[in-house]
Design an enzyme around this catalytic site. Structure first.
Site, short mmCIF file in Angstrom:
data_model
loop_
_atom_site.label_atom_id
_atom_site.label_comp_id
_atom_site.label_asym_id
_atom_site.label_seq_id
_atom_site.Cartn_x
_atom_site.Cartn_y
_atom_site.Cartn_z
N HIS A 73 0.83 -1.22 0.00
CA HIS A 73 0.00 0.00 0.00
C HIS A 73 0.86 1.26 0.00
O HIS A 73 1.92 1.32 0.60
CB HIS A 73 -1.01 -0.02 1.14
CG HIS A 73 -0.45 0.12 2.52
ND1 HIS A 73 -0.25 1.36 3.13
CD2 HIS A 73 -0.08 -0.79 3.45
CE1 HIS A 73 0.22 1.19 4.35
NE2 HIS A 73 0.33 -0.11 4.57
N ASP A 181 5.84 2.62 6.32
CA ASP A 181 4.65 1.77 6.29
C ASP A 181 3.67 2.41 5.32
O ASP A 181 2.95 3.32 5.70
CB ASP A 181 4.06 1.66 7.69
CG ASP A 181 2.75 0.90 7.75
OD1 ASP A 181 2.38 0.26 6.75
OD2 ASP A 181 2.10 0.95 8.81
N GLU A 213 -5.28 1.52 2.53
CA GLU A 213 -5.09 0.37 3.41
C GLU A 213 -5.28 0.75 4.87
O GLU A 213 -5.86 0.00 5.66
CB GLU A 213 -3.69 -0.22 3.19
CG GLU A 213 -3.44 -1.56 3.86
CD GLU A 213 -2.87 -1.46 5.26
OE1 GLU A 213 -2.71 -2.50 5.92
OE2 GLU A 213 -2.57 -0.33 5.72
N GLU A 214 -4.78 1.92 5.24
CA GLU A 214 -4.79 2.34 6.64
C GLU A 214 -6.19 2.63 7.17
O GLU A 214 -6.38 2.72 8.38
CB GLU A 214 -3.91 3.58 6.83
CG GLU A 214 -2.43 3.37 6.52
CD GLU A 214 -1.72 2.51 7.54
OE1 GLU A 214 -2.37 2.03 8.50
OE2 GLU A 214 -0.49 2.33 7.41
N ASP A 236 4.12 -5.96 3.33
CA ASP A 236 3.84 -4.90 4.30
C ASP A 236 4.99 -4.84 5.30
O ASP A 236 6.06 -5.40 5.06
CB ASP A 236 2.50 -5.14 5.00
CG ASP A 236 1.77 -3.85 5.34
OD1 ASP A 236 2.42 -2.94 5.93
OD2 ASP A 236 0.58 -3.72 5.04
N HIS A 320 4.06 3.73 12.69
CA HIS A 320 3.05 4.79 12.76
C HIS A 320 3.55 6.01 13.54
O HIS A 320 2.79 6.68 14.23
CB HIS A 320 1.73 4.27 13.35
CG HIS A 320 0.93 3.48 12.36
ND1 HIS A 320 -0.42 3.29 12.47
CD2 HIS A 320 1.30 2.85 11.21
CE1 HIS A 320 -0.86 2.57 11.45
NE2 HIS A 320 0.17 2.29 10.68
#
Length: 352
Positions: A73, A181, A213-214, A236, A320
């Site tokens: 992603h 990410d 995706e998130e 990922d 994150h």
């Protein structure tokens, strides 16, 4: 003309350039030109779809018979402005999972009528927030330097904001920055296609940079439903050990790709990827995931009548946050592993 590049230098270049670009979930459109520049030299054709997924196709020796989907992603976590208070400070909600403790005093880009720089600070109406052990999103505001009237002319509720942070190259070929990410995963797709230039492979390979995706694995769902490939591998990141994780996290930085197994993963795909790692002397790590993986692999597996799906992950520290940290060597090895796996697939896949 397609030219085989040094995969390590390709990974470094792409990871550094992608990490500082803006593409919050649902607002990834600005990345399309960059993706085209990356994947056009590595593929037979490229295209995109209505939701924003980007596809790069590399034809195989027996093109059209079977296809292998690779998915990583391209979106990143971010913020959305909810309202502007009487002092001109911007209040916001999160897009994707963000630990609000990491936001305080970060530099922000607010994408209003134009891109505006701001900083996250404590709202003065929450005088006791410094005394608490944790912060709530409601405690935080963005200061862009305007009073109420000026701010309202430049920003409106619904505008998005992203963390502003450039890449930082650390020692031992580590790289730190925001949005690794899963922009590091997109770099893996490019490394894989680059490596396949020097290999023979039977089946068409379709690398997909998925969106949203998130916020719900949305691009992974729509792209897999569109392609209905013979098999798929999601790429990922996974949590890597840090000083405070103790025994809760098993994956380590610079110890190779992490190959997942569990009910979200097809046993044959897992075994074949693991065999490819052993046969080509690529160090890898195994990760048992007893439930849903929380990655695009979850929805790809359930597309159509079911797709045999694998998951290969890059170990990542500080997920994150704006200082996510990965090993460039892990990124390269992940791309090479996928290339060896694809090249090893037989002409007839049958019922796996």
């Amino acid at each position: 003309m397609h030219v085989l590049r040094n995969s390590f230098e390709l990974a470094r270049e792409l990871t550094c350039s992608l990490t500082e670009m803006t593409g919050v979930s649902g607002y990834e459109q600005g990345l399309k030109t960059t993706l085209q520049d990356i994947f056009a030299p590595l593929s037979t054709e490229t295209f995109s779809d209505f939701i924003g997924n980007f596809y790069a196709v590399k034809k195989g020796e027996h093109s059209g018979k079977h296809s292998v989907m690779l998915a990583a992603h391209i979106d990143e976590i971010g913020l959305m402005i909810t309202h502007i208070d009487e002092r001109g400070f911007l209040h916001f909600a999160t897009l994707g999972g963000i630990d609000q403790r990491t936001l305080l005093y970060q530099e922000i880009l607010v994408h209003g009528k134009e891109d505006l720089r701001g900083v996250v600070c404590l709202g003065s109406s929450h005088k006791d927030s410094k005394k608490r052990q944790t912060l709530d999103i409601e405690d935080l505001v963005i200061d862009i330097g305007f009073n109420d009237a000026g701010a309202a002319q430049m920003v409106k509720p619904g505008d998005i904001a992203s963390i502003k942070r450039g890449p930082l190259q650390l020692l031992n070929d580590r790289i730190s920055g925001k949005a690794l990410d899963d922009r590091a995963g997109v770099a893996v797709l490019a490394v894989c296609l680059n490596e396949l230039m020097g290999m023979k492979h039977q089946h068409d390979v379709i690398a997909v940079a998925t969106v949203q995706e998130e916020v719900g694995l949305r691009g992974g769902l729509t792209s897999s439903e569109r392609l209905l490939p013979s098999l798929a591998v999601a790429v990922d990141v996974t949590h890597a050990q840090t000083l405070d994780t103790k025994s809760q996290v098993s994956a380590e930085l610079a110890k190779g790709p992490v190959i997942s197994l569990g009910p979200n993963i097809h046993p044959w795909v897992h075994a074949r990827i693991s065999d490819s790692a052993r046969q080509n002397r690529i160090a890898c790590q195994q990760q048992a995931v007893p439930g849903a993986t929380g990655t695009d692999a979850r929805v790809i597996q359930l597309a159509g009548y079911g797709i045999p799906t694998g998951l290969v992950s890059i170990p990542l520290r500080y997920m994150h946050t704006s200082v996510e940290t990965a090993s460039l060597q892990d990124i390269v090895e992940c791309g090479k592993l996928l290339a060896y796996f694809i090249a090893s697939l037989p002409e007839e896949l049958g019922e796996l």
